[in-house]
Design an enzyme around this catalytic site. Structure first.
Site, short mmCIF file in Angstrom:
data_model
loop_
_atom_site.label_atom_id
_atom_site.label_comp_id
_atom_site.label_asym_id
_atom_site.label_seq_id
_atom_site.Cartn_x
_atom_site.Cartn_y
_atom_site.Cartn_z
N LYS A 22 -6.87 -1.34 31.62
CA LYS A 22 -7.58 -1.73 30.39
C LYS A 22 -6.56 -1.95 29.25
O LYS A 22 -6.62 -2.94 28.54
CB LYS A 22 -8.54 -0.62 29.99
CG LYS A 22 -9.03 -0.67 28.54
CD LYS A 22 -10.01 0.42 28.20
CE LYS A 22 -9.38 1.71 27.81
NZ LYS A 22 -8.97 1.84 26.40
N ASN A 23 -5.61 -1.03 29.12
CA ASN A 23 -4.72 -1.05 27.96
C ASN A 23 -3.58 -2.06 28.09
O ASN A 23 -2.76 -2.20 27.19
CB ASN A 23 -4.17 0.36 27.70
CG ASN A 23 -5.26 1.27 27.17
OD1 ASN A 23 -6.37 0.83 26.88
ND2 ASN A 23 -4.97 2.56 27.08
N CYS A 120 -11.78 7.52 14.77
CA CYS A 120 -12.65 7.67 15.94
C CYS A 120 -12.62 9.17 16.29
O CYS A 120 -12.04 9.97 15.58
CB CYS A 120 -12.14 6.82 17.11
SG CYS A 120 -10.63 7.44 17.81
N ARG A 125 -6.44 7.43 13.24
CA ARG A 125 -5.99 6.17 13.86
C ARG A 125 -5.63 5.09 12.83
O ARG A 125 -6.18 4.00 12.81
CB ARG A 125 -7.07 5.63 14.80
CG ARG A 125 -7.62 6.62 15.81
CD ARG A 125 -6.67 7.03 16.89
NE ARG A 125 -6.25 5.98 17.77
CZ ARG A 125 -6.92 5.54 18.84
NH1 ARG A 125 -8.10 6.02 19.08
NH2 ARG A 125 -6.43 4.58 19.61
N PRO A 126 -4.74 5.36 11.89
CA PRO A 126 -4.37 4.34 10.90
C PRO A 126 -3.62 3.17 11.55
O PRO A 126 -3.22 3.26 12.71
CB PRO A 126 -3.45 5.11 9.95
CG PRO A 126 -2.89 6.21 10.75
CD PRO A 126 -3.95 6.60 11.74
N LEU A 129 1.55 1.29 10.45
CA LEU A 129 2.79 0.86 11.11
C LEU A 129 2.71 -0.62 11.51
O LEU A 129 3.71 -1.35 11.46
CB LEU A 129 3.07 1.73 12.35
CG LEU A 129 3.20 3.23 12.09
CD1 LEU A 129 3.49 3.97 13.38
CD2 LEU A 129 4.27 3.52 11.05
N ASP A 312 -3.48 10.36 27.31
CA ASP A 312 -4.74 9.89 27.92
C ASP A 312 -5.10 10.64 29.18
O ASP A 312 -6.17 10.41 29.76
CB ASP A 312 -4.66 8.39 28.23
CG ASP A 312 -4.63 7.56 26.97
OD1 ASP A 312 -4.33 6.36 27.05
OD2 ASP A 312 -4.89 8.13 25.88
N ILE A 334 0.18 13.77 20.16
CA ILE A 334 -0.01 12.38 19.75
C ILE A 334 -1.17 12.23 18.78
O ILE A 334 -1.05 11.59 17.74
CB ILE A 334 -0.26 11.47 21.00
CG1 ILE A 334 0.86 11.65 22.03
CG2 ILE A 334 -0.40 10.01 20.56
CD1 ILE A 334 2.23 11.20 21.58
N ARG A 404 -16.35 2.18 29.14
CA ARG A 404 -15.28 1.47 28.42
C ARG A 404 -13.99 1.45 29.22
O ARG A 404 -13.16 0.58 29.05
CB ARG A 404 -15.02 2.15 27.08
CG ARG A 404 -16.23 2.21 26.19
CD ARG A 404 -15.88 2.69 24.82
NE ARG A 404 -14.74 1.92 24.31
CZ ARG A 404 -14.25 2.07 23.08
NH1 ARG A 404 -14.77 2.98 22.28
NH2 ARG A 404 -13.25 1.35 22.67
C1 EPZ Z 1 -2.90 3.21 22.51
O1 EPZ Z 1 -3.57 3.48 21.29
C2 EPZ Z 1 -3.94 3.33 23.61
N1 EPZ Z 1 -5.00 2.33 23.40
C3 EPZ Z 1 -4.54 4.73 23.59
O2 EPZ Z 1 -5.44 4.82 24.68
C4 EPZ Z 1 -3.42 5.74 23.81
O3 EPZ Z 1 -3.95 7.05 23.72
C5 EPZ Z 1 -2.34 5.55 22.73
O4 EPZ Z 1 -1.87 4.18 22.74
C6 EPZ Z 1 -1.15 6.46 22.94
O5 EPZ Z 1 -0.60 6.22 24.18
C7 EPZ Z 1 -4.77 1.06 23.81
O6 EPZ Z 1 -3.71 0.72 24.31
C8 EPZ Z 1 -5.90 0.07 23.59
P1 EPZ Z 1 -0.48 4.60 19.02
P2 EPZ Z 1 -2.80 3.19 19.87
O7 EPZ Z 1 -0.37 3.54 17.99
O8 EPZ Z 1 -1.96 1.99 20.00
C9 EPZ Z 1 -0.28 7.09 14.99
C10 EPZ Z 1 -7.49 5.29 25.75
O9 EPZ Z 1 -8.07 6.35 25.97
N2 EPZ Z 1 -0.25 5.78 14.32
O10 EPZ Z 1 0.58 4.69 20.06
O11 EPZ Z 1 -3.85 3.22 18.80
C11 EPZ Z 1 -1.60 7.34 15.70
O12 EPZ Z 1 -2.56 7.87 14.79
C12 EPZ Z 1 -6.84 5.05 24.39
O13 EPZ Z 1 -7.36 4.36 26.58
C13 EPZ Z 1 -0.04 5.74 12.94
O14 EPZ Z 1 0.11 6.77 12.29
O15 EPZ Z 1 -1.91 4.48 19.76
C14 EPZ Z 1 -1.21 8.33 16.76
O16 EPZ Z 1 -1.14 9.62 16.18
C15 EPZ Z 1 -7.08 6.20 23.43
N3 EPZ Z 1 -0.02 4.52 12.32
C16 EPZ Z 1 0.21 7.88 17.14
O17 EPZ Z 1 0.67 7.06 16.06
C17 EPZ Z 1 -0.16 3.35 13.01
O18 EPZ Z 1 -0.10 2.26 12.39
C18 EPZ Z 1 0.28 7.04 18.42
O19 EPZ Z 1 -0.67 6.02 18.29
C19 EPZ Z 1 -0.39 3.41 14.41
C20 EPZ Z 1 -0.41 4.64 15.04
#
Ligand code: EPZ
Length: 432
Positions: A22-23, A120, A125-126, A129, A312, A334, A404
């Site tokens: 999915k991801n 969520c 989830r900001p 970045l 995950d 995370i 999902r």
């Molecule tokens: C991806 O989410 C995945 N989703 C998530 O899978 C997965 O848990 C996550 O990566 C971590 O591996 C998809 O790929 C669609 P991040 P993402 O940006 O990209 C913070 C599932 O169950 N952050 O790597 O949103 C954030 O809050 C889902 O399949 C900022 O602060 O994750 C988190 O604490 C859930 N600012 C950390 O970074 C930003 O602009 C890592 O988030 C972006 C992120």
């Protein structure tokens, strides 16, 4: 509202084919906005999130053709012209991955209006970045009315840039990679996320004509191109689905062969399960996971960005540790609120206490089936695993979360001996 009913206690024994990731599919579908030529995708999982992304890119000008016969690519996405550059709130709020259209829209059209996804169940989830990187590449970014407005001077194009992420972010790395492939000049993404889904996206972009080096490492170099072409790409296997079923074998005392997955994508997970006593027999594109006869040993886990233990799979491993021999400490680094499954596991008899981002899990002899509530995708599946191992019956409500991220979950488990069924409200009325 659908629910799942499980009668626990059966060992899972058999073979499970792993579906496409999915991801990986979600960013790759967004990447189809970068070209006017068709992108053909194989091994696309049939999931609610995939349908949501198809609906979104359809609003932006994509025509979608689904395979007519076996052997054809499941999906052909064509975006001859981007007809809209807005991702509305009612779509983005249902699926945060919708923000992945931001980079492609700004890259191809020079503008985008995307709803802020909001938080969520697992955290705020900001996307700061993502936005910082687009600014560095020349986009003007305004936040108003809950939307991100990204724009370049009329007819302008993003320019390449060197961008250092303060922390690895999967989505931000993907969005900026997709923005950079059509930017003018060179880009370098430093402290980039290294997840296999990023490598898969890069492989698809390169097949479309992009110039990318270093995907899968923490420094990615991109040379911008004027345009990209079409491509045919096979989505990589879903390592999180595979890891979920590996843990299902362990928690039920069973033995599962997972096919269509490169075990190397789950090295840290298999090291953890081996430390807990499982036997892991790996081949090139499959892996056999066998639970130890005398039950699992408790192990400690800290979630980390890839190649560390995946966040995950944290909930799924926790379910497994509730009946392990000993006490384990599970630390989530995370997301700030990814312990929503704890209260439901405790209702099944688990002995878990949460303090300062860590969960202390003291193994008990056995879980007891109970009615439980799903809150997010991975918490939901951890309750399925707990139900498979519990004594008695477990019913899991709000299972739309599962749809999902897990293709044919019930069918794959029934084929390996699980007593599990999905029922709708109509079914339960019939039963009554
Ligand atoms: C991806 O989410 C995945 N989703 C998530 O899978 C997965 O848990 C996550 O990566 C971590 O591996 C998809 O790929 C669609 P991040 P993402 O940006 O990209 C913070 C599932 O169950 N952050 O790597 O949103 C954030 O809050 C889902 O399949 C900022 O602060 O994750 C988190 O604490 C859930 N600012 C950390 O970074 C930003 O602009 C890592 O988030 C972006 C992120």
């Amino acid at each position: 509202m659908d629910r799942i009913r499980i009668r626990g206690g059966n060992r899972l024994v058999g073979t499970i084919p792993v579906s496409g990731a999915k991801n990986a599919a979600l960013p790759i579908m967004a990447a189809s906005l970068l070209t006017s030529e068709p992108v053909r995708l194989e091994n696309v999982p049939r999931l609610a999130d995939i349908e949501s992304m198809l609906a979104l890119i359809g609003e932006l000008g994509a025509t979608i053709r689904r395979a007519g016969s076996p052997g054809e690519p499941e999906l052909e996405i064509g975006v001859p012209r981007v007809t809209a550059t807005e991702a509305p709130y009612d779509i983005v709020r249902k699926m945060r991955a919708s923000v992945l259209v931001l980079g492609p829209l700004v890259g191809r059209c020079g503008r985008a209006r995307v709803s802020l996804p909001g938080g969520c169940a697992i955290g705020t989830r900001p996307i700061d970045l993502h936005l910082a990187g687009l600014r560095r590449m020349g986009a003007n970014i305004d936040l108003s009315g809950g939307y991100v407005e990204a724009a370049l001077p009329r007819g302008g194009r993003l320019h390449g840039a060197r961008h250092v992420f303060p922390i690895p972010s999967v989505g931000a790395t993907e969005n900026l990679m997709m923005a950079a492939v059509l930017a003018r000049g060179e880009s370098e993404l430093v402290n980039a996320a290294r997840e296999p889904e990023i490598v898969d996206l890069a492989d698809c972009l390169v097949a479309m004509g992009a110039q990318i080096e270093g995907a899968g490492t923490d420094v990615i170099h991109i040379s911008g191109r004027e345009t990209l072409g079409g491509a045919t790409h096979r989505i990589t296997a879903d390592r999180i689905e595979a890891g979920t079923y590996a843990i299902a074998a362990c928690i039920t005392g069973g033995e599962l062969e997972l096919t269509g997955i490169r075990p190397g994508l789950l090295e840290r997970v298999f090291d953890t399960l081996s430390a807990a006593g499982a036997r892991i027999d790996a081949a090139a594109d499959r892996v056999r996971v066998t639970a130890p006869d005398g039950g699992l040993r408790a192990v400690d886990v800290v979630t980390e960005p890839y190649p560390g233990f995946p966040t995950d799979l944290q909930a799924q491993l926790m379910a497994c540790m509730t009946i392990a021999d000993g006490s384990s400490l599970i630390t989530e680094t995370i997301f700030e609120n990814r312990f929503m499954h704890v209260s439901e596991l405790v209702r099944m008899g688990a002995d878990i206490t949460v303090r300062d981002g860590s969960a202390r899990v003291n193994g008990i002899h056995g879980l007891a089936g109970a009615p439980v509530m799903a809150t997010d995708l991975r918490a939901s599946v951890s309750l399925v695993l707990a139900g498979l191992a519990a004594n008695g019956e477990t019913t899991i409500n709000r299972i739309y979360h599962l749809d999902r991220g897990y293709e044919r979950l019930v069918g794959k488990l029934v084929a390996c001996g699980a007593v599990i069924e999905r029922e709708t409200d109509a079914d339960s009325v019939q039963v009554a």
